[in-house]
Design a protein around this motif. Structure first.
Motif, PDB file in Angstrom:
ATOM      1  N   THR A   1      14.198  -8.648   2.080  1.00 14.45           N
ATOM      2  CA  THR A   1      13.801  -8.051   0.795  1.00 14.45           C
ATOM      3  C   THR A   1      12.277  -8.001   0.686  1.00 14.45           C
ATOM      4  OG1 THR A   1      15.811  -8.925  -0.219  1.00 14.45           O
ATOM      5  CG2 THR A   1      14.045  -8.263  -1.707  1.00 14.45           C
ATOM      6  N   ILE A   2      11.621  -9.110   1.064  1.00 17.25           N
ATOM      7  CA  ILE A   2      10.142  -9.134   1.007  1.00 17.25           C
ATOM      8  C   ILE A   2       9.571  -8.065   1.939  1.00 17.25           C
ATOM      9  CG2 ILE A   2       8.090 -10.492   1.595  1.00 17.25           C
ATOM     10  CD1 ILE A   2       9.593 -12.994   0.672  1.00 17.25           C
ATOM     11  N   ARG A   3      10.156  -7.974   3.135  1.00 20.64           N
ATOM     12  CA  ARG A   3       9.632  -6.999   4.103  1.00 20.64           C
ATOM     13  C   ARG A   3       9.829  -5.563   3.606  1.00 20.64           C
ATOM     14  NH1 ARG A   3      11.606  -9.899   9.771  1.00 20.64           N
ATOM     15  NH2 ARG A   3       9.967 -11.472   9.811  1.00 20.64           N
ATOM     16  N   MET A   4      10.925  -5.334   2.910  1.00 19.31           N
ATOM     17  CA  MET A   4      11.106  -3.986   2.342  1.00 19.31           C
ATOM     18  C   MET A   4      10.088  -3.748   1.232  1.00 19.31           C
ATOM     19  SD  MET A   4      15.168  -3.123   2.207  1.00 19.31           S
ATOM     20  CE  MET A   4      15.773  -4.653   1.537  1.00 19.31           C
ATOM     21  N   MET A   5       9.890  -4.803   0.435  1.00 16.49           N
ATOM     22  CA  MET A   5       8.940  -4.708  -0.668  1.00 16.49           C
ATOM     23  C   MET A   5       7.540  -4.364  -0.155  1.00 16.49           C
ATOM     24  SD  MET A   5       8.970  -7.821  -3.302  1.00 16.49           S
ATOM     25  CE  MET A   5       7.539  -8.682  -2.689  1.00 16.49           C
ATOM     26  N   LEU A   6       7.199  -4.911   1.018  1.00 12.79           N
ATOM     27  CA  LEU A   6       5.845  -4.732   1.567  1.00 12.79           C
ATOM     28  C   LEU A   6       5.780  -3.588   2.584  1.00 12.79           C
ATOM     29  CD1 LEU A   6       4.861  -8.483   1.972  1.00 12.79           C
ATOM     30  CD2 LEU A   6       4.301  -6.925   0.113  1.00 12.79           C
ATOM     31  N   ASP A   7       6.847  -2.794   2.628  1.00 14.41           N
ATOM     32  CA  ASP A   7       6.861  -1.580   3.461  1.00 14.41           C
ATOM     33  C   ASP A   7       6.895  -1.870   4.964  1.00 14.41           C
ATOM     34  OD1 ASP A   7       7.004   1.217   3.487  1.00 14.41           O
ATOM     35  OD2 ASP A   7       4.909   1.366   4.089  1.00 14.41           O
TER      36      ASP A   7
ATOM     37  N   GLU B   1       3.153 -10.095  11.238  1.00 13.66           N
ATOM     38  CA  GLU B   1       3.622  -9.760   9.894  1.00 13.66           C
ATOM     39  C   GLU B   1       2.442  -9.626   8.924  1.00 13.66           C
ATOM     40  OE1 GLU B   1       7.568 -10.970   7.376  1.00 13.66           O
ATOM     41  OE2 GLU B   1       7.018 -12.094   9.130  1.00 13.66           O
ATOM     42  N   ILE B   2       1.443 -10.477   9.117  1.00 14.01           N
ATOM     43  CA  ILE B   2       0.232 -10.368   8.286  1.00 14.01           C
ATOM     44  C   ILE B   2      -0.466  -9.042   8.592  1.00 14.01           C
ATOM     45  CG2 ILE B   2      -2.053 -11.345   7.846  1.00 14.01           C
ATOM     46  CD1 ILE B   2      -0.885 -14.081   8.477  1.00 14.01           C
ATOM     47  N   MET B   3      -0.540  -8.717   9.884  1.00 11.89           N
ATOM     48  CA  MET B   3      -1.235  -7.491  10.265  1.00 11.89           C
ATOM     49  C   MET B   3      -0.513  -6.250   9.745  1.00 11.89           C
ATOM     50  SD  MET B   3      -3.812  -8.677  11.707  1.00 11.89           S
ATOM     51  CE  MET B   3      -4.604  -7.251  12.385  1.00 11.89           C
ATOM     52  N   MET B   4       0.825  -6.297   9.773  1.00  9.96           N
ATOM     53  CA  MET B   4       1.584  -5.119   9.360  1.00  9.96           C
ATOM     54  C   MET B   4       1.538  -4.886   7.852  1.00  9.96           C
ATOM     55  SD  MET B   4       4.746  -5.262  12.018  1.00  9.96           S
ATOM     56  CE  MET B   4       5.674  -3.813  11.600  1.00  9.96           C
ATOM     57  N   THR B   5       1.164  -5.938   7.109  1.00 12.64           N
ATOM     58  CA  THR B   5       0.997  -5.725   5.670  1.00 12.64           C
ATOM     59  C   THR B   5      -0.477  -5.503   5.332  1.00 12.64           C
ATOM     60  OG1 THR B   5       0.965  -8.116   5.405  1.00 12.64           O
ATOM     61  CG2 THR B   5       3.021  -6.998   4.914  1.00 12.64           C
ATOM     62  N   THR B   6      -1.280  -5.358   6.360  1.00 12.61           N
ATOM     63  CA  THR B   6      -2.712  -5.125   6.156  1.00 12.61           C
ATOM     64  C   THR B   6      -3.113  -3.746   6.673  1.00 12.61           C
ATOM     65  OG1 THR B   6      -3.096  -7.485   6.425  1.00 12.61           O
ATOM     66  CG2 THR B   6      -5.007  -6.067   6.656  1.00 12.61           C
ATOM     67  N   VAL B   7      -2.632  -3.428   7.873  1.00 12.69           N
ATOM     68  CA  VAL B   7      -2.956  -2.128   8.472  1.00 12.69           C
ATOM     69  C   VAL B   7      -1.656  -1.458   8.908  1.00 12.69           C
ATOM     70  CG1 VAL B   7      -5.217  -2.865   9.290  1.00 12.69           C
ATOM     71  CG2 VAL B   7      -3.251  -3.176  10.758  1.00 12.69           C
TER      72      VAL B   7
ATOM     73  N   LYS C   1      -2.975   0.239  -1.494  1.00 15.37           N
ATOM     74  CA  LYS C   1      -2.255  -0.831  -2.198  1.00 15.37           C
ATOM     75  C   LYS C   1      -2.121  -2.075  -1.326  1.00 15.37           C
ATOM     76  CE  LYS C   1       0.378   2.067  -5.361  1.00 15.37           C
ATOM     77  NZ  LYS C   1       1.695   2.651  -5.669  1.00 15.37           N
ATOM     78  N   LYS C   2      -2.048  -1.858  -0.009  1.00 18.41           N
ATOM     79  CA  LYS C   2      -1.935  -3.011   0.901  1.00 18.41           C
ATOM     80  C   LYS C   2      -3.118  -3.956   0.744  1.00 18.41           C
ATOM     81  CE  LYS C   2       0.987  -1.289   4.645  1.00 18.41           C
ATOM     82  NZ  LYS C   2       1.043  -0.875   6.053  1.00 18.41           N
ATOM     83  N   GLN C   3      -4.277  -3.375   0.389  1.00 16.00           N
ATOM     84  CA  GLN C   3      -5.473  -4.208   0.239  1.00 16.00           C
ATOM     85  C   GLN C   3      -5.447  -5.032  -1.043  1.00 16.00           C
ATOM     86  OE1 GLN C   3      -9.095  -2.157   1.169  1.00 16.00           O
ATOM     87  NE2 GLN C   3      -8.413  -1.939   3.274  1.00 16.00           N
TER      88      GLN C   3
ATOM     89  N   PRO D   1      -6.375 -10.800  -4.028  1.00 16.43           N
ATOM     90  CA  PRO D   1      -5.332  -9.789  -4.240  1.00 16.43           C
ATOM     91  C   PRO D   1      -4.737  -9.869  -5.642  1.00 16.43           C
ATOM     92  CG  PRO D   1      -4.467 -11.610  -2.961  1.00 16.43           C
ATOM     93  CD  PRO D   1      -5.923 -11.883  -3.135  1.00 16.43           C
ATOM     94  N   ASP D   2      -4.172  -8.756  -6.098  1.00 18.08           N
ATOM     95  CA  ASP D   2      -3.504  -8.729  -7.403  1.00 18.08           C
ATOM     96  C   ASP D   2      -2.055  -9.187  -7.290  1.00 18.08           C
ATOM     97  OD1 ASP D   2      -5.726  -7.688  -8.800  1.00 18.08           O
ATOM     98  OD2 ASP D   2      -5.338  -5.739  -7.882  1.00 18.08           O
ATOM     99  N   LEU D   3      -1.473  -8.962  -6.104  1.00 15.70           N
ATOM    100  CA  LEU D   3      -0.096  -9.405  -5.859  1.00 15.70           C
ATOM    101  C   LEU D   3      -0.111 -10.398  -4.694  1.00 15.70           C
ATOM    102  CD1 LEU D   3       3.015  -9.279  -6.040  1.00 15.70           C
ATOM    103  CD2 LEU D   3       2.934  -7.237  -4.596  1.00 15.70           C
TER     104      LEU D   3
END
Lengths: 402, 306
Positions: B45-51, A209-215, B71-73, B150-152
């Motif tokens: 909801t969080i997972r949708m928020m984070l794509d 989950e960390i990786m998927m929000t990173t790359v 934006k992920k960064q 990070p900003d968020l």
């Protein structure tokens, strides 16, 4: 691009630093060195100066007719004896290391007996005596035929279109496609095996989950796949390099190794098929790793699928007997077996260009489909901690975007 | 301008409706509580928020638009289902994760040293993750979330597995991030932490937004719904009371929606076996509000099915 590099480097360092990798990688060269050293030892062992003896009841050998020294290697002198008793005495007195008895009916029986004490003479001793025998037997024939008889046939088989050539003296080249097939299927399968492991590790470690929000998933799997491919290639390059060194050293002692040549056309086939074959199997392994919960479960499924990739080896005899048989034709076009089948048929026959092209197109299409399906299953399956995807769920995942 | 805007999102997994209708906005410089019972739809909801998932309907904007690789960064995420590479060294792992978030390795190492020292992990930096205690791993996760500044910041149950000292430390760090102008979304079941840290909350139940706004306003809105009682007798099972529990010798009663505290008082006064020594209309805790809203929702759902 940076993330691909970082992920690839991370996986490469992680695996290459492991003790199991070092043992697995260096184990093969060590074994090869031992085998090569043993072969050279057998080839050159024994006394290289003490003469051989011969008791010639058939009147075949005239020791005055000696073969030419070959490549600077001096032939052992051959000493004639009138009977076995004198020859045995000379052997006991260690004047000779071996004596051969050619019976009176040799021309009919073609049998010769060799006598020696506990230490078996080296291969070079028998080889030298064989040279004496051949040159003496050829003396009865006209001078223009003699060299042909002594050297033996020099058979070269050429394809009708001139695209392929096989030299009868170059026996090893005959096996190169098989060896290449083995090596490359090893690279493909070991890399994808590693990939299966890292995908399930990612799931078991809860890092996904960390990786998927990173790359992106593409970067994650692509980067890892590249790193693991580099690991397997490192392994094979070390082996190939060791093999080349062994052949170069061995060629000084073993005749057959001198005739090995690089099959460039085969290399072209390897380059064409290697990447799609790897992408195809990597996609399958990613899907399995994503859909299952732990490595053992994933390996069980992958083990069964691996058999499909090894199918050509089950039909190895058919490649020699009939490389263009319908079964091998089917395996040429079947995506799991096409890479190895084309390689092995390449060694035995001429594979028509249309077959190579069609096989490659099917493999590339299958690879694209495999990667696409894997991406879908990865997206859904990787976040199902402790739960496997059923076949129905996997199919649903393929049909719908997460 | 909001950092995150979630508007009427819906997400189904096959026949399961994970999220039906959730909306909220989160602004820079606030700690926003994303609350709800287990299975309410918070993680989806969080997972949708984070794509990670794409919503079936509705709209999500992060940093004023669709989320992308750049934006992920700018996001630090500590998921509930979390872990690190067990067979790797702590320092190696955190530098790798920092590099993936866009940091140069030297910069990552330099920042990491400060974090490791602050969170008392510096002496353990060469250890493999699996050799660390659960609390240490938790702190390492927090470093992985914050290392790239990070900003968020999205943290799911940030205090689980921490002792009181480290809980205080993590709270301080979260508060510091807020003061630095970062946007923080925190999901937790520890309501007293939400009360202590969050400016605003959203409460999700059964995939829907059921409460949304400033913590102080929500507490005021629910202030008539809680009573503190002291006296003799059993104050459980009183009509109109949703939940009754004792704490430090006092009874805390959460009332059903629409129930007047005066009616409860009149009922209690008529009970001869009960002696009332203290009757106080209390400002409810978030915990009380959470229980009240969730149980009301459950009761309404059961009534609908019946």
């Amino acid at each position: 691009m940076r993330n691909y590099w970082l992920l690839a480097r991370h996986e490469y360092r992680k695996l290459v630093g492991k003790r199991s990798f070092l043992v697995g990688t260096l184990g093969f060269p060590l074994i090869l060195m031992v085998v090569m050293a043993a072969s050279i030892f057998i080839s050159i062992r024994g006394d290289q100066t003490r003469p051989m003896g011969v008791v010639d009841h058939a009147g075949v050998i005239n020791t005055a007719v000696a073969p030419q020294a070959d490549g600077g290697n001096e032939l052992l002198p051959l000493r004639p004896f009138p009977n076995e008793t004198e020859a045995r005495q000379a052997l006991t007195d260690q004047e000779i290391q071996v004596f051969f008895v050619i019976p009176a009916d040799y021309r009919r029986s073609l049998q010769i007996d060799a006598y020696y004490w506990q230490d078996t003479p080296g291969d070079s001793v028998f080889s030298d005596f064989n040279e004496y025998l051949r040159i003496n037997l050829a003396q009865d024939f006209p001078a223009n035929i003699r060299p042909r008889l002594i050297d033996g046939p020099d058979l070269i088989v050429r394809a009708a279109d001139g695209s392929r050539e096989f030299n009868g003296r170059n026996v090893f080249s005959f096996f190169i496609p098989f060896i290449a097939a083995f090596f490359f299927i090893f690279v493909v399968m070991s890399s994808s095996g590693y990939l299966l492991q890292v995908v399930t590790d990612e799931k078991e470690n809860r890092t996904v989950e960390i990786m998927m929000t990173t790359v992106s998933p593409g970067q994650l799997i692509g980067g890892k796949a590249l790193g693991l491919l580099a690991v397997s290639l490192t392994q094979v390059l070390i082996w190939v390099f060791t093999g080349i060194v062994a052949i170069v050293i061995g060629a000084a002692f073993i005749d057959v190794l001198r005739f090995i040549s690089v099959p460039w056309s085969l290399l072209l086939v390897v380059v064409l098929f290697f990447i799609p074959a790897y992408a195809f199997i990597a996609g399958i392994m990613t899907a399995i790793g994503s859909a299952t919960t732990e490595l053992t479960q994933a390996q069980q499924i992958a083990g069964i699928l691996n058999l499909l990739f090894l199918l050509p080896f089950f039909f190895a005899a058919l490649f020699f007997a009939n490389p263009n048989s319908p079964i091998l034709l089917f395996l040429t076009f079947f995506p799991t077996s096409s890479f190895v089948t084309v390689l092995m048929r390449w060694g035995m026959s001429t594979v028509p260009l249309w077959q190579v092209a069609l096989s490659w197109l099917i493999l590339v299409s299958s690879a694209l489909l495999s990667v696409w399906v894997a991406a879908r299953i990865f997206h859904t399956g990787m976040l199902r901690y402790g739960q496997s995807l059923s076949l129905k769920e996997a199919l649903t995942a393929v049909r719908t975007r997460s | 301008m909001s950092t995150v805007s979630v508007s009427s999102v819906r997400k189904n997994f096959g026949r399961v409706e994970a999220v039906k209708d959730v909306s909220f906005e989160v602004f820079p410089g606030e700690i926003f509580g994303l609350l709800g019972p287990n299975g309410a739809g918070k993680t989806t909801t969080i997972r949708m928020m984070l794509d990670i998932f794409e919503p079936d309907a509705g709209h999500i904007a992060v940093f004023d638009g669709r989320i992308d690789e750049a934006k992920k960064q700018r996001i630090g995420y500590m998921p509930e289902e979390r872990g690190l590479y067990k067979d790797l060294q702590l320092e190696q792992t955190l530098v790798f994760l920092g590099a993936l978030k866009g940091l140069e390795e030297n910069e990552a190492k330099s920042r990491l040293e400060k974090w490791l020292k602050r969170l008392d992990l510096f002496d353990h930096r060469q250890k493999k993750i699996q050799e660390l205690s659960k609390g240490m791993q938790q702190k390492a996760q927090l470093i992985a979330t914050l290392l790239h500044e990070p900003d968020l910041i999205v943290v799911d149950e940030p205090f689980s597995g921490l002792d009181p000292v480290n809980t205080r430390l993590v709270k301080d760090i979260i508060e510091e991030q807020r003061q630095a102008g970062k946007t923080i979304i925190m999901s937790t079941h520890q309501m007293y932490q939400v009360e202590a840290l969050c400016n605003r909350i959203v409460l999700i139940n059964n995939g829907r937004t059921v409460l949304y706004g400033e913590v102080s306003q929500i507490k005021r809105d629910f202030s008539g719904n809680a009573i503190v009682l002291e006296g003799k007798g059993d104050f459980a099972n009183i009509p109109g009371v949703l939940e009754a529990r004792t704490q430090n010798g006092a009874w805390h009663l959460a009332l059903n929606g629409g129930v007047n505290p005066q009616d409860v008082f009149r009922h209690l006064a008529q009970q001869e076996q009960l002696v009332i020594e203290r009757f106080e209309i209390a400002e409810p805790s978030l915990d009380d509000i959470f229980v009240s809203v969730v149980q009301s929702g459950k009761a309404a759902e059961e009534a609908q099915h019946a």
